[in-house]
Design an enzyme around this catalytic site. Structure first.
Site, PDB file in Angstrom:
ATOM      1  N   ARG A  24       6.939  19.653   7.556  1.00  0.00           N
ATOM      2  CA  ARG A  24       7.923  18.620   7.202  1.00  0.00           C
ATOM      3  C   ARG A  24       9.350  19.141   7.395  1.00  0.00           C
ATOM      4  O   ARG A  24      10.027  18.775   8.345  1.00  0.00           O
ATOM      5  CB  ARG A  24       7.672  18.153   5.753  1.00  0.00           C
ATOM      6  CG  ARG A  24       8.397  16.892   5.356  1.00  0.00           C
ATOM      7  CD  ARG A  24       9.841  17.079   4.968  1.00  0.00           C
ATOM      8  NE  ARG A  24      10.028  18.024   3.862  1.00  0.00           N
ATOM      9  CZ  ARG A  24      11.223  18.478   3.472  1.00  0.00           C
ATOM     10  NH1 ARG A  24      12.325  18.102   4.103  1.00  0.00           N
ATOM     11  NH2 ARG A  24      11.337  19.355   2.491  1.00  0.00           N
ATOM     12  N   HIS A 220      13.722  26.643  -3.426  1.00  0.00           N
ATOM     13  CA  HIS A 220      13.638  26.221  -2.020  1.00  0.00           C
ATOM     14  C   HIS A 220      14.860  26.788  -1.299  1.00  0.00           C
ATOM     15  O   HIS A 220      15.961  26.269  -1.419  1.00  0.00           O
ATOM     16  CB  HIS A 220      13.628  24.683  -1.994  1.00  0.00           C
ATOM     17  CG  HIS A 220      13.598  24.055  -0.643  1.00  0.00           C
ATOM     18  ND1 HIS A 220      12.481  23.430  -0.126  1.00  0.00           N
ATOM     19  CD2 HIS A 220      14.558  23.905   0.311  1.00  0.00           C
ATOM     20  CE1 HIS A 220      12.752  22.938   1.060  1.00  0.00           C
ATOM     21  NE2 HIS A 220      14.007  23.200   1.359  1.00  0.00           N
ATOM     22  N   CYS A 253      17.957  20.524   7.718  1.00  0.00           N
ATOM     23  CA  CYS A 253      18.003  19.115   7.349  1.00  0.00           C
ATOM     24  C   CYS A 253      18.905  18.398   8.341  1.00  0.00           C
ATOM     25  O   CYS A 253      20.056  18.792   8.526  1.00  0.00           O
ATOM     26  CB  CYS A 253      18.548  18.947   5.932  1.00  0.00           C
ATOM     27  SG  CYS A 253      18.747  17.214   5.489  1.00  0.00           S
ATOM     28  N   ASN A 262      14.472  27.461   7.193  1.00  0.00           N
ATOM     29  CA  ASN A 262      14.014  27.758   5.835  1.00  0.00           C
ATOM     30  C   ASN A 262      13.641  29.236   5.748  1.00  0.00           C
ATOM     31  O   ASN A 262      13.400  29.897   6.757  1.00  0.00           O
ATOM     32  CB  ASN A 262      12.744  26.950   5.538  1.00  0.00           C
ATOM     33  CG  ASN A 262      13.012  25.480   5.378  1.00  0.00           C
ATOM     34  OD1 ASN A 262      13.322  24.797   6.342  1.00  0.00           O
ATOM     35  ND2 ASN A 262      12.885  24.995   4.171  1.00  0.00           N
TER      36      ASN A 262
HETATM   37  P1  HMG Z   1      18.690   2.452   4.261  1.00  0.00           P
HETATM   38  O1  HMG Z   1      19.111   2.176   5.655  1.00  0.00           O
HETATM   39  O2  HMG Z   1      19.722   2.383   3.174  1.00  0.00           O
HETATM   40  O3  HMG Z   1      17.427   1.555   3.881  1.00  0.00           O
HETATM   41  O4  HMG Z   1      18.042   3.902   4.259  1.00  0.00           O
HETATM   42  P2  HMG Z   1      17.352   0.133   3.177  1.00  0.00           P
HETATM   43  O5  HMG Z   1      16.707   0.310   1.851  1.00  0.00           O
HETATM   44  O6  HMG Z   1      18.667  -0.557   3.242  1.00  0.00           O
HETATM   45  O7  HMG Z   1      16.338  -0.631   4.153  1.00  0.00           O
HETATM   46  C1  HMG Z   1      16.713  -0.945   5.492  1.00  0.00           C
HETATM   47  C2  HMG Z   1      15.474  -1.173   6.337  1.00  0.00           C
HETATM   48  O8  HMG Z   1      14.744   0.034   6.428  1.00  0.00           O
HETATM   49  C3  HMG Z   1      14.508  -2.206   5.762  1.00  0.00           C
HETATM   50  O9  HMG Z   1      13.910  -2.860   6.883  1.00  0.00           O
HETATM   51  C4  HMG Z   1      13.466  -1.380   5.087  1.00  0.00           C
HETATM   52  O10 HMG Z   1      12.186  -1.997   5.003  1.00  0.00           O
HETATM   53  C5  HMG Z   1      13.398  -0.162   6.008  1.00  0.00           C
HETATM   54  P3  HMG Z   1      14.338  -4.356   7.298  1.00  0.00           P
HETATM   55  O11 HMG Z   1      14.049  -5.182   6.068  1.00  0.00           O
HETATM   56  O12 HMG Z   1      15.795  -4.243   7.596  1.00  0.00           O
HETATM   57  O13 HMG Z   1      13.475  -4.618   8.480  1.00  0.00           O
HETATM   58  N1  HMG Z   1      12.967   1.009   5.252  1.00  0.00           N
HETATM   59  C6  HMG Z   1      11.915   1.798   5.566  1.00  0.00           C
HETATM   60  N2  HMG Z   1      11.048   1.773   6.574  1.00  0.00           N
HETATM   61  C7  HMG Z   1      10.071   2.713   6.573  1.00  0.00           C
HETATM   62  N3  HMG Z   1       9.948   3.652   5.617  1.00  0.00           N
HETATM   63  C8  HMG Z   1      10.825   3.709   4.601  1.00  0.00           C
HETATM   64  C9  HMG Z   1      11.861   2.759   4.573  1.00  0.00           C
HETATM   65  N4  HMG Z   1      12.867   2.540   3.701  1.00  0.00           N
HETATM   66  C10 HMG Z   1      13.545   1.474   4.124  1.00  0.00           C
HETATM   67  N5  HMG Z   1      10.684   4.629   3.639  1.00  0.00           N
HETATM   68  C11 HMG Z   1      16.570   5.553   3.339  1.00  0.00           C
HETATM   69  C12 HMG Z   1      17.611   4.494   3.038  1.00  0.00           C
HETATM   70  C13 HMG Z   1      16.341   6.337   2.066  1.00  0.00           C
HETATM   71  C14 HMG Z   1      15.298   4.866   3.768  1.00  0.00           C
HETATM   72  C15 HMG Z   1      17.093   6.447   4.484  1.00  0.00           C
HETATM   73  O14 HMG Z   1      18.327   6.955   4.086  1.00  0.00           O
HETATM   74  C16 HMG Z   1      16.169   7.591   4.817  1.00  0.00           C
HETATM   75  O15 HMG Z   1      15.076   7.373   5.329  1.00  0.00           O
HETATM   76  N6  HMG Z   1      16.602   8.834   4.543  1.00  0.00           N
HETATM   77  C17 HMG Z   1      15.765  10.015   4.759  1.00  0.00           C
HETATM   78  C18 HMG Z   1      16.586  11.200   5.162  1.00  0.00           C
HETATM   79  C19 HMG Z   1      15.690  12.405   5.273  1.00  0.00           C
HETATM   80  O16 HMG Z   1      14.503  12.294   5.452  1.00  0.00           O
HETATM   81  N7  HMG Z   1      16.301  13.608   5.172  1.00  0.00           N
HETATM   82  C20 HMG Z   1      15.566  14.844   5.257  1.00  0.00           C
HETATM   83  C21 HMG Z   1      14.755  15.135   4.028  1.00  0.00           C
HETATM   84  S1  HMG Z   1      15.708  15.813   2.681  1.00  0.00           S
HETATM   85  C22 HMG Z   1      15.734  17.514   2.993  1.00  0.00           C
HETATM   86  O17 HMG Z   1      15.362  17.943   4.054  1.00  0.00           O
HETATM   87  C23 HMG Z   1      16.151  18.457   1.885  1.00  0.00           C
HETATM   88  C24 HMG Z   1      14.972  19.204   1.260  1.00  0.00           C
HETATM   89  O18 HMG Z   1      14.290  19.988   2.235  1.00  0.00           O
HETATM   90  C25 HMG Z   1      15.456  20.125   0.134  1.00  0.00           C
HETATM   91  C26 HMG Z   1      16.663  20.998   0.510  1.00  0.00           C
HETATM   92  O19 HMG Z   1      16.598  21.737   1.502  1.00  0.00           O
HETATM   93  O20 HMG Z   1      17.637  20.904  -0.232  1.00  0.00           O
HETATM   94  C27 HMG Z   1      13.945  18.235   0.662  1.00  0.00           C
HETATM   95 MG    MG Z   2      14.997  21.974   2.921  1.00  0.00          MG
END
Ligand code: HMG
Ligand code: MG
Length: 312
Positions: A24, A220, A253, A262
């Site tokens: 992931r 992490h 990220c 990582n």
């Molecule tokens: P948004 O654009 O604000 O979404 O994104 P929304 O709620 O306004 O919805 C817009 C459209 O997206 C809608 O569709 C929803 O159904 C669809 P429409 O009605 O317009 O056709 N939608 C989705 N579709 C599929 N799956 C979903 C989903 N959600 C909404 N889950 C959102 C908000 C949170 C979805 C977006 O910002 C996002 O996906 N962000 C993810 C970012 C990410 O994955 N970052 C990396 C992970 S974090 C990380 O790596 C850190 C970590 O490792 C720890 C560390 O290192 O600190 C964990």
């Molecule tokens: Mg991370």
């Protein structure tokens, strides 16, 4: 294959859990789309190497993280290949839409991922800090009602590329709020790898002081500045028993500039073996896996231990 000489340090935990995030966190940043068969093989190899928790993918918006747009195909393929064990692989879910997708596949472990800072909440989740909790609240409640296990990540705990240093109180407040929603474990993220050992000691101590049992904490680390192992050592001395790591040291990220690889799982295993802290992971199998994956990605693993041991 070389192994470190084991010289235990008194006072450390006897055993830790390595929470593998390579499939992931490791892959989410890769620009070239990796075939779903390769991802499934990666997860199977990581399980075969003895890793007890292998985070497989994210049910996020496919436009936000195109590399993981195949989450359904991957989890279905894994279910076909390894049966019910495929349902125990944790996945990220940011919101109810993500949870619905995980529930539809019968998955049993989900992770929400919040931010300790306003700017990163906006960049990563398109939400402010208060809005992120409002988004997570029904996710955790519904997941718990359905009998799922919920982990919470909190990011930018040691520094933020836009906001600079992040006060310890602010991090503890964010982490506490995520735990209070009902998450069982909190993974404290050094998303951009700027933390150092004394900071880890102080932050873990502040969580414990705020009433969070150390058993509920995970650490992490990203290894941007080469501090990840020294930070693990500080975590071990503070009694933390869960460490996130990514096979071969892949990762980053996509929504945090300066987030690089990582902590490599192999580097972590080498340290733990040297300290005599049990983990249950087969280092040789892991090195083979990371070498195999590096072949698919077309570049060598950044892990020092993989580089030292590959070919031995
Ligand atoms: P948004 O654009 O604000 O979404 O994104 P929304 O709620 O306004 O919805 C817009 C459209 O997206 C809608 O569709 C929803 O159904 C669809 P429409 O009605 O317009 O056709 N939608 C989705 N579709 C599929 N799956 C979903 C989903 N959600 C909404 N889950 C959102 C908000 C949170 C979805 C977006 O910002 C996002 O996906 N962000 C993810 C970012 C990410 O994955 N970052 C990396 C992970 S974090 C990380 O790596 C850190 C970590 O490792 C720890 C560390 O290192 O600190 C964990
Ligand atoms: Mg991370």
């Amino acid at each position: 294959m070389s192994l470190p000489m084991t010289v235990p340090e008194p006072g450390l935990p006897e055993r830790v859990t390595i929470y593998e995030v390579g499939a992931r966190d490791g892959l989410q940043n890769e620009a070239a789309i990796i075939p779903v068969e390769v991802k499934a093989e990666l997860v199977r190899r990581l399980l075969a190497a003895g890793l007890p928790a292998v985070e497989a993918t994210s049910f996020v918006h496919p436009r936000w993280v195109p590399q993981l747009a195949d989450a359904e195909q991957l989890m279905t393929a894994l279910h076909d290949q390894i049966g019910d064990a495929g349902r125990d692989l944790p996945v990220l879910v940011p919101n109810e839409r993500g949870l619905d997708r995980a529930l539809a596949l019968g998955l049993r472990h989900v992770a929400i991922f919040g931010s300790a800072t306003e700017t990163f909440a906006q960049k990563n989740l398109n939400r402010g800090l208060d809005e992120q909790y409002a988004m997570f609240e029904p996710v955790v409640a519904r997941a718990r009602d359905a009998g799922l296990d919920v982990r919470a990540y909190v990011s930018m705990c040691f520094g933020d590329p836009w906001e600079g240093p992040v006060p310890i109180d602010q991090v503890v407040a964010a982490g506490r709020r995520l735990l209070d929603l009902g998450a069982g474990q909190l993974s404290i993220g050094d998303t951009i790898g700027v933390g150092t050992a004394g900071h880890v000691t102080a932050l873990v101590g502040a969580f414990v002081e705020a009433g969070v049992p150390v058993e509920r904490l995970a650490l992490h680390f990203h290894d941007t500045y080469g501090q990840a192992l020294s930070n693990v050592q500080a975590g071990l001395r503070a009694g933390v028993t869960t460490y996130d790591a990514s096979a071969g040291g892949l990762g980053g990220c996509p929504y945090a500039k300066s987030a690089t690889g990582n902590l490599a799982t192999e580097d972590l295993v080498w340290l733990l073996d040297g300290l005599g802290v049990e983990h249950g992971v087969d280092l040789a199998a892991l090195v083979q896996t990371s070498t195999w994956l590096a072949g698919h990605l077309g570049r060598p693993s950044p892990s020092a231990v993989v580089r030292a041991l590959a070919g031995q």
